[in-house]
Design a protein around this motif. Structure first.
Motif, PDB file in Angstrom:
ATOM      1  N   GLY A  48       0.786  -1.234   0.000  1.00  0.00           N
ATOM      2  CA  GLY A  48       0.000   0.000   0.000  1.00  0.00           C
ATOM      3  C   GLY A  48       0.811   1.273   0.000  1.00  0.00           C
ATOM      4  O   GLY A  48       0.314   2.349   0.338  1.00  0.00           O
ATOM      5  N   GLN A 101       6.235  -9.641  -0.294  1.00  0.00           N
ATOM      6  CA  GLN A 101       5.041 -10.132  -0.985  1.00  0.00           C
ATOM      7  C   GLN A 101       5.392 -11.165  -2.063  1.00  0.00           C
ATOM      8  O   GLN A 101       4.635 -11.365  -3.009  1.00  0.00           O
ATOM      9  CB  GLN A 101       4.261  -8.960  -1.581  1.00  0.00           C
ATOM     10  CG  GLN A 101       3.722  -8.025  -0.516  1.00  0.00           C
ATOM     11  CD  GLN A 101       2.850  -6.917  -1.092  1.00  0.00           C
ATOM     12  OE1 GLN A 101       1.857  -7.173  -1.739  1.00  0.00           O
ATOM     13  NE2 GLN A 101       3.239  -5.673  -0.865  1.00  0.00           N
ATOM     14  N   ARG A 117       1.553   3.727  -8.242  1.00  0.00           N
ATOM     15  CA  ARG A 117       1.396   5.162  -8.455  1.00  0.00           C
ATOM     16  C   ARG A 117       2.742   5.803  -8.819  1.00  0.00           C
ATOM     17  O   ARG A 117       2.821   6.623  -9.728  1.00  0.00           O
ATOM     18  CB  ARG A 117       0.848   5.794  -7.177  1.00  0.00           C
ATOM     19  CG  ARG A 117       0.347   7.185  -7.358  1.00  0.00           C
ATOM     20  CD  ARG A 117      -0.481   7.480  -6.158  1.00  0.00           C
ATOM     21  NE  ARG A 117      -0.581   8.897  -5.895  1.00  0.00           N
ATOM     22  CZ  ARG A 117      -1.684   9.446  -5.454  1.00  0.00           C
ATOM     23  NH1 ARG A 117      -2.755   8.730  -5.255  1.00  0.00           N
ATOM     24  NH2 ARG A 117      -1.727  10.730  -5.202  1.00  0.00           N
TER      25      ARG A 117
HETATM   26  N1  LIG Z   1       0.936   9.497  -2.536  1.00  0.00           N
HETATM   27  C1  LIG Z   1      -0.282   9.036  -2.315  1.00  0.00           C
HETATM   28  N2  LIG Z   1      -1.225   9.804  -1.778  1.00  0.00           N
HETATM   29  C2  LIG Z   1      -2.483   9.323  -1.559  1.00  0.00           C
HETATM   30  N3  LIG Z   1      -2.874   8.068  -1.843  1.00  0.00           N
HETATM   31  C3  LIG Z   1      -1.972   7.246  -2.394  1.00  0.00           C
HETATM   32  C4  LIG Z   1      -0.630   7.684  -2.655  1.00  0.00           C
HETATM   33  N4  LIG Z   1       0.045   6.641  -3.190  1.00  0.00           N
HETATM   34  C5  LIG Z   1      -0.836   5.626  -3.253  1.00  0.00           C
HETATM   35  N5  LIG Z   1      -2.049   5.979  -2.784  1.00  0.00           N
HETATM   36  C6  LIG Z   1      -3.243   5.115  -2.657  1.00  0.00           C
HETATM   37  O1  LIG Z   1      -2.880   4.042  -1.790  1.00  0.00           O
HETATM   38  C7  LIG Z   1      -3.387   2.805  -2.252  1.00  0.00           C
HETATM   39  C8  LIG Z   1      -2.244   1.840  -2.498  1.00  0.00           C
HETATM   40  O2  LIG Z   1      -1.482   2.238  -3.635  1.00  0.00           O
HETATM   41  P1  LIG Z   1      -0.831   1.201  -4.638  1.00  0.00           P
HETATM   42  O3  LIG Z   1      -1.841   0.156  -4.984  1.00  0.00           O
HETATM   43  O4  LIG Z   1      -0.168   1.949  -5.730  1.00  0.00           O
HETATM   44  O5  LIG Z   1       0.230   0.578  -3.665  1.00  0.00           O
HETATM   45  P2  LIG Z   1       1.221  -0.629  -3.890  1.00  0.00           P
HETATM   46  O6  LIG Z   1       2.478  -0.247  -3.227  1.00  0.00           O
HETATM   47  O7  LIG Z   1       1.285  -0.990  -5.327  1.00  0.00           O
HETATM   48  O8  LIG Z   1       0.470  -1.734  -3.033  1.00  0.00           O
HETATM   49  P3  LIG Z   1       0.637  -3.324  -2.869  1.00  0.00           P
HETATM   50  O9  LIG Z   1       2.073  -3.699  -3.057  1.00  0.00           O
HETATM   51  O10 LIG Z   1       0.189  -3.557  -1.457  1.00  0.00           O
HETATM   52  O11 LIG Z   1      -0.308  -3.951  -3.833  1.00  0.00           O
HETATM   53  C9  LIG Z   1      -4.193   3.128  -3.489  1.00  0.00           C
HETATM   54  O12 LIG Z   1      -5.540   3.286  -3.116  1.00  0.00           O
HETATM   55  C10 LIG Z   1      -3.602   4.446  -3.966  1.00  0.00           C
HETATM   56  O13 LIG Z   1      -4.540   5.212  -4.685  1.00  0.00           O
END
Ligand SMILES: Nc1ncnc2c1ncn2[C@@H]1O[C@H](COP(=O)(O)OP(=O)(O)OP(=O)(O)O)[C@@H](O)[C@H]1O
Length: 624
Positions: free
Chosen positions: A39, A243, A44
């Motif tokens: 998360g 993960q 992003r």
């Molecule tokens: N800088 C940010 N500000 C606000 N919300 C964010 C930000 N970065 C990510 N998010 C939100 O947080 C959530 C997790 O982001 P994302 O799925 O890109 O994470 P991840 O690192 O790929 O997660 P995972 O490895 O757990 O699947 C999403 O709902 C995303 O919209």
């Protein structure tokens, strides 16, 4: 003032995007591994970096006919990233199989040479086994057929002008390559300077998402490309080692990175509420020192751990837990069944959805496991992509769909003749399909082997090579003993033999599970996803596997000698693997999380989870 501090707190990782973007400077490209937990916004950051490249380097890349490559894990992830980038052709977003195929296709002579060497090597191996095998055993007979099939493939190589491959489907036909061949050929070609040159000329920047689960053979090859072309190529790895789920991922990823690699670290968790961030930090603390911070604007959230005896009625229990969660969280959506049930192990889904007989035998075989879970085993795809769609189309009377599948796959339609004969052939195919469909008459649920044998008898569709021996009459001959060589070849044959005895309806359940249309998901299906309310089911008894053990993770079962030995030499243990699964599932929840553990020793589990500091006393409930 506090308000500003809070907002600033939520932006502590913003500079990471700048660091990544700096690595992607075409004048001074650098490689990096992004250390970031669940998360944290990895996807992003990936998209932000790509948008920035478009802004700064569009002209430069276009003038040289260059693009930026992004390898993701699933077609759904490709679609999502592609969409966020407006499907800009500057970016090549693909799965690993498509990416490698695009790289190697057309090099037909080299592919042919590789296949020749590889098949020869496999034949030598099989012949060695034959020397020690018993000629009356089934394994011996099947191996002999395998040798013949491989020899036939070698003899045919000279005639092939162009190899073919479909990353998303069945690879049938003499010219086609299979999934693992494509990866191995890609890795081998990438060890050659010419292919390295082609790659970096085409893609001076290559970003890999979910790199912890990217095939290690290919990832090692990419590391080597990077090492040899340092300064002219940027390899960027996104992912989270905590993960890692698949066994073909690179175990030591992120540990021995080359000196000159950048190592940005993200600290925020933007998904989970405070209480859940605390839990996943605690789970992770046994593995590394990456600790996340929750967003200040997130609610506290809820975590509740329910422990039940392993004899408890699953369905009743889970209804009760949902009711308890509604009380605890004051969120009625738990009662409305508006939550995602996450099963930590596929066997549970197989048991609950009813496709165990099909699934269990294959899941025991290491080399089949990944394909089984990805839905890419050609043998099962034969059923899921040809027979099941025909059956489903028949159920709704869609003759057009049946004809279209037949046109695509039927052997009977392949031979070119004059128009009259062609009409006759169409009629023959129709008759054959009707005969096949008659297996389901009077609500019958035929066994997969019956379906296979029917298709073979009618010569309707090409049967995958490895299932060929199962449709031959001689398979049942008395001189073929069941207790043949106790080697891996035999295990494989027995696995398919057992699997094919499953009723065909299980193909449907398996397909719905694999394609994510059922209401159960596991860690695999759940990768990269998030849900407001999550119920994690922990049930070793239903899981029936030996790779994972929640009872061990939760202290209800002792470590085995093998666990201790693995631990001593820093090898992945059952507990390590189970902990990673637990981390992935718990980190999917955006609001509240219920964990339901069925255990032989509920009291011990309670003691252990409290001792580990995962839960507070008030969050743990034993239901007897
Ligand atoms: N800088 C940010 N500000 C606000 N919300 C964010 C930000 N970065 C990510 N998010 C939100 O947080 C959530 C997790 O982001 P994302 O799925 O890109 O994470 P991840 O690192 O790929 O997660 P995972 O490895 O757990 O699947 C999403 O709902 C995303 O919209």
């Amino acid at each position: 003032m506090v308000h500003i501090e809070q907002i600033e707190h939520n932006h502590i990782d913003d500079h990471i995007d700048d660091e990544i973007i700096k690595c992607l400077d075409l004048e001074n490209p650098q490689s990096f591994f992004l250390f970031a937990g669940a998360g944290s916004g990895k996807t992003r950051s990936l998209v932000t970096a790509l948008e920035k490249i478009r802004e700064t380097s569009y002209q430069q890349l276009r003038l040289k006919g260059q693009r930026v490559a992004i390898i993701t894990y699933t077609n759904a992830a490709c679609e999502e990233i592609g969409r966020r980038l407006d499907y800009d052709p500057l970016f090549s977003v693909s799965t690993i199989h498509t990416f490698v195929w695009e790289l190697i296709k057309g090099f037909n002579k080299d592919i042919s040479e590789w296949l020749y060497a590889n098949l020869t090597h496999q034949i030598t191996d099989l012949e060695e086994k034959q020397r020690n095998g018993r000629p009356t055993s089934r394994a011996f007979v099947v191996r002999q057929k395998n040798i013949e099939a491989k020899q036939k493939r070698i003899n045919n190589l000279k005639k092939i002008k162009q190899f073919t491959y479909n990353p998303n489907g069945i690879n049938q036909g003499k010219e086609s390559l299979n999934h693992s061949e494509v990866i191995s050929i890609g890795a081998y070609f990438l060890s050659k300077p010419l292919m390295q040159k082609i790659l970096i000329k085409k893609f001076p920047i290559l970003l890999v998402d979910e790199s912890q689960d990217t095939n290690k053979e290919l990832l090692n090859a990419l590391f080597e490309v990077e090492r040899k072309n340092n300064g002219t190529f940027s390899l960027g790895l996104f992912g989270d080692t905590m993960q890692r789920i698949y066994s073909d991922g690179k175990e030591d990823l992120g540990i021995n990175l080359p000196e000159n690699w950048k190592r940005p670290v993200k600290k925020m968790n933007h998904r989970c509420p405070k209480r859940i961030v605390k839990l996943i930090n605690r789970i992770r603390s046994a593995v590394d020192d990456q600790e996340q911070r929750p967003r200040t604007d997130k609610e506290e959230g809820h975590v509740h751990f329910f422990i039940l005896p392993s004899t408890a009625d699953r369905i009743k229990t889970e209804e009760l837990v949902a009711q308890r969660m509604a009380q605890i969280t004051e969120d009625e959506k738990w009662i409305d069944v508006d939550y995602m049930t996450l099963i930590l192990e596929h066997h549970m889904a197989a048991t609950r959805l009813g496709f165990s007989e099909l699934f269990q035998p294959l899941h025991k075989i290491d080399k089949l496991k990944t394909g089984l879970l990805e839905g890419s085993l050609p043998e099962l795809n034969f059923f899921t992509e040809i027979i099941l769609p025909i059956f489903n189309a028949h159920k709704v009377g869609n003759k057009f769909a049946i004809a279209s599948i037949a046109r695509k796959y039927s052997r009977l339609l392949r031979i070119q003749r004059n128009e009259r004969d062609q009409l006759l052939q169409i009629k023959n195919v129709q008759d054959a399909i009707n005969q096949l469909l008659s297996l389901w008459n009077e609500d019958n649920d035929p066994l997969c082997i019956d379906v296979l044998q029917c298709v073979a008898r009618l010569n309707l569709f090409e049967i995958p090579d490895s299932l060929y021996s199962f449709v031959k009459e001689e398979k049942r001959e008395q001189n073929v003993t069941e207790d043949g060589d106790n080697d891996r070849g035999n295990e494989l044959i027995n696995a398919w033999d057992e699997c094919l005895k499953a009723p065909f309806s299980q193909i449907n359940e398996y397909a719905s599970y694999i394609t994510g249309t059922s209401n159960f998901m596991t860690h695999q299906g759940v990768k990269g996803l998030e849900f407001p309310r999550v119920m994690v089911i922990i049930d070793d008894h239903s899981a029936g596997g030996f790779l994972f053990s929640y009872e061990k993770l939760f202290g209800a079962k002792d470590k085995t000698k093998a666990d201790a030995e693995n631990e001593n030499v820093n090898k992945d243990t059952t507990i390590d693997r189970t902990r990673r699964l637990f981390y992935v599932t718990c980190s999917r929840a955006e609001k509240s999380l219920a964990i339901v553990a069925y255990s032989e020793k509920p009291e011990e589990v309670k003691k252990h989870v409290l001792k580990e500091g995962w839960f507070e006393e008030s969050e743990v409930e034993i239901i007897s």
